[in-house]
Design a protein around this motif. Sequence first.
Motif, PDB file in Angstrom:
ATOM      1  N   ASP A 125       0.744  -1.011  -0.285  1.00  0.00           N
ATOM      2  CA  ASP A 125       0.073   0.020  -0.067  1.00  0.00           C
ATOM      3  C   ASP A 125       1.004   1.307   0.305  1.00  0.00           C
ATOM      4  N   VAL A 126       0.659   1.849  -1.062  1.00  0.00           N
ATOM      5  CA  VAL A 126       1.616   2.942  -0.961  1.00  0.00           C
ATOM      6  C   VAL A 126       0.045   4.373  -0.646  1.00  0.00           C
ATOM      7  N   PRO A 127       0.253   5.578   0.699  1.00  0.00           N
ATOM      8  CA  PRO A 127      -0.537   5.925   0.853  1.00  0.00           C
ATOM      9  C   PRO A 127      -0.467   7.416  -0.730  1.00  0.00           C
ATOM     10  N   ALA A 128      -1.636   8.549  -0.569  1.00  0.00           N
ATOM     11  CA  ALA A 128      -2.528   9.818  -1.741  1.00  0.00           C
ATOM     12  C   ALA A 128      -0.693  10.199  -1.628  1.00  0.00           C
ATOM     13  N   GLY A 129       0.059  10.414  -2.369  1.00  0.00           N
ATOM     14  CA  GLY A 129       0.339  11.746  -2.604  1.00  0.00           C
ATOM     15  C   GLY A 129       1.873  11.274  -1.836  1.00  0.00           C
ATOM     16  N   GLY A 130       2.135  10.021  -1.519  1.00  0.00           N
ATOM     17  CA  GLY A 130       3.432   9.124  -0.804  1.00  0.00           C
ATOM     18  C   GLY A 130       4.308   8.544  -2.477  1.00  0.00           C
ATOM     19  N   THR A 131       5.867   8.310  -1.605  1.00  0.00           N
ATOM     20  CA  THR A 131       6.445   7.191  -2.131  1.00  0.00           C
ATOM     21  C   THR A 131       6.801   5.899  -0.932  1.00  0.00           C
ATOM     22  N   VAL A 132       6.609   4.934  -1.648  1.00  0.00           N
ATOM     23  CA  VAL A 132       7.395   4.004  -0.146  1.00  0.00           C
ATOM     24  C   VAL A 132       8.483   3.389  -0.901  1.00  0.00           C
ATOM     25  N   TYR A 133       9.704   3.758  -0.712  1.00  0.00           N
ATOM     26  CA  TYR A 133      10.983   2.999  -0.574  1.00  0.00           C
ATOM     27  C   TYR A 133      11.383   1.442  -0.373  1.00  0.00           C
ATOM     28  N   LEU A 134      11.734   1.598  -1.304  1.00  0.00           N
ATOM     29  CA  LEU A 134      11.627  -0.390  -1.654  1.00  0.00           C
ATOM     30  C   LEU A 134      13.150  -1.076  -0.665  1.00  0.00           C
ATOM     31  N   GLY A 135      13.711  -1.527   0.135  1.00  0.00           N
ATOM     32  CA  GLY A 135      14.987  -2.229   0.665  1.00  0.00           C
ATOM     33  C   GLY A 135      16.259  -1.661   0.838  1.00  0.00           C
ATOM     34  N   THR A 136      15.904  -0.108   1.289  1.00  0.00           N
ATOM     35  CA  THR A 136      16.384   0.580   2.140  1.00  0.00           C
ATOM     36  C   THR A 136      16.431   0.797   3.871  1.00  0.00           C
ATOM     37  N   GLU A 137      17.347   1.101   4.414  1.00  0.00           N
ATOM     38  CA  GLU A 137      17.272   1.177   6.007  1.00  0.00           C
ATOM     39  C   GLU A 137      15.602   1.802   6.695  1.00  0.00           C
ATOM     40  N   THR A 138      15.079   3.167   6.142  1.00  0.00           N
ATOM     41  CA  THR A 138      13.905   3.182   6.113  1.00  0.00           C
ATOM     42  C   THR A 138      13.348   2.565   5.832  1.00  0.00           C
ATOM     43  N   GLY A 139      13.411   1.734   5.125  1.00  0.00           N
ATOM     44  CA  GLY A 139      11.537   1.647   3.552  1.00  0.00           C
ATOM     45  C   GLY A 139      11.636   0.583   3.990  1.00  0.00           C
ATOM     46  N   GLU A 140      10.552  -0.080   3.266  1.00  0.00           N
ATOM     47  CA  GLU A 140       9.861  -1.328   3.030  1.00  0.00           C
ATOM     48  C   GLU A 140      10.516  -2.817   1.945  1.00  0.00           C
ATOM     49  N   THR A 141      10.456  -3.891   3.118  1.00  0.00           N
ATOM     50  CA  THR A 141      11.353  -4.861   2.635  1.00  0.00           C
ATOM     51  C   THR A 141      10.349  -6.060   1.925  1.00  0.00           C
ATOM     52  N   VAL A 142      10.919  -6.011   0.810  1.00  0.00           N
ATOM     53  CA  VAL A 142       9.425  -6.020  -0.009  1.00  0.00           C
ATOM     54  C   VAL A 142      10.878  -7.787  -0.786  1.00  0.00           C
ATOM     55  N   SER A 143      10.241  -8.959  -0.997  1.00  0.00           N
ATOM     56  CA  SER A 143      10.574 -10.249  -1.166  1.00  0.00           C
ATOM     57  C   SER A 143       9.964 -10.735  -2.549  1.00  0.00           C
ATOM     58  N   LEU A 144      10.733 -11.177  -3.307  1.00  0.00           N
ATOM     59  CA  LEU A 144      10.195 -12.174  -3.995  1.00  0.00           C
ATOM     60  C   LEU A 144      10.273 -13.740  -3.344  1.00  0.00           C
ATOM     61  N   ASP A 145      10.025 -15.095  -3.362  1.00  0.00           N
ATOM     62  CA  ASP A 145       9.739 -15.768  -3.004  1.00  0.00           C
ATOM     63  C   ASP A 145      10.863 -17.040  -3.145  1.00  0.00           C
ATOM     64  N   THR A 146      10.855 -16.500  -5.072  1.00  0.00           N
ATOM     65  CA  THR A 146      11.574 -17.612  -5.696  1.00  0.00           C
ATOM     66  C   THR A 146      12.501 -16.482  -6.796  1.00  0.00           C
ATOM     67  N   VAL A 147      13.132 -15.986  -7.362  1.00  0.00           N
ATOM     68  CA  VAL A 147      13.543 -15.691  -8.674  1.00  0.00           C
ATOM     69  C   VAL A 147      13.500 -16.957  -9.740  1.00  0.00           C
ATOM     70  N   GLY A 148      13.406 -16.326 -10.834  1.00  0.00           N
ATOM     71  CA  GLY A 148      12.783 -16.908 -12.041  1.00  0.00           C
ATOM     72  C   GLY A 148      13.568 -16.506 -12.982  1.00  0.00           C
ATOM     73  N   ALA A 149      14.892 -16.220 -12.593  1.00  0.00           N
ATOM     74  CA  ALA A 149      15.985 -15.488 -13.851  1.00  0.00           C
ATOM     75  C   ALA A 149      17.363 -15.369 -12.991  1.00  0.00           C
ATOM     76  N   ALA A 150      18.668 -16.012 -13.815  1.00  0.00           N
ATOM     77  CA  ALA A 150      19.825 -15.450 -13.101  1.00  0.00           C
ATOM     78  C   ALA A 150      20.351 -14.682 -13.002  1.00  0.00           C
ATOM     79  N   PRO A 151      20.880 -13.690 -11.789  1.00  0.00           N
ATOM     80  CA  PRO A 151      21.718 -13.080 -11.991  1.00  0.00           C
ATOM     81  C   PRO A 151      22.234 -12.398 -13.248  1.00  0.00           C
ATOM     82  N   GLY A 152      21.798 -11.064 -13.637  1.00  0.00           N
ATOM     83  CA  GLY A 152      22.341 -10.502 -14.663  1.00  0.00           C
ATOM     84  C   GLY A 152      21.333 -10.281 -15.636  1.00  0.00           C
ATOM     85  N   ASP A 153      20.513 -11.387 -16.284  1.00  0.00           N
ATOM     86  CA  ASP A 153      19.070 -11.577 -16.662  1.00  0.00           C
ATOM     87  C   ASP A 153      18.071 -10.631 -16.138  1.00  0.00           C
ATOM     88  N   TYR A 154      16.996 -10.593 -16.242  1.00  0.00           N
ATOM     89  CA  TYR A 154      15.998 -10.113 -16.876  1.00  0.00           C
ATOM     90  C   TYR A 154      14.619 -11.194 -16.291  1.00  0.00           C
TER      91      TYR A 154
END
Length: 188
Positions: free
Chosen positions: A116-145
């Motif tokens: 959830d992102v509040p009106a007029g707001g920005t939510v940072y992901l993966g920073t010390e003060t931001g939200e932690t968002v994790s994917l349980d499985t990454v379907g591509a190797a590093p360096g790919d998309y």
Amino acid sequence: MQTDQHQPKIREFTVSRRATAARGARTIALAAVSATGALLLAACSPTTTTLNYDPSDGVGVSVLGEDDRDLRGINLMVVSAAEGEPGNVLGALANETSEDASFTLEAPGAAPVTLDVPAGGTVYLGTETGETVSLDTVGAAPGDYLDAVLSVGADSAEFQLPVLDGTLPEYADRLPSAAASPSATPNQ
């Protein structure tokens, strides 16, 4: 005889003065041609400072809104040790509308995550003060998309989510740890 002695010096001065005047005229002409060429080249090239671009390793994606900028992902990427492993999503989600919004990120092989992102707001992901968002499985190797989808309500946008690993020092501490931290609410 004094007159004869002064004449050669006057002629040398006159020749030297003419040469200096000609050299000055050539310099001015060359400067004018160079300036004209530079102006022509500038007129033919786009102004790149007005173009939107992703300034880092992540990508931007617009979901909807005026000029497709009211609801968007900024500098999104996922950091994972390897294909098939969990990954942490980095970047930001921006909501420039007057109403709260729920963003959902979907990637092949991973459970969707909603934030959830509040009106007029920005939510940072993966920073010390931001939200932690994790994917349980990454379907591509590093360096790919990953072929990912970012959606808000019925509106969505497909995009290529870059996968990075801990090779770069700035992402080494962003890799998921063995004791996984809580992720954003999975959408089931």
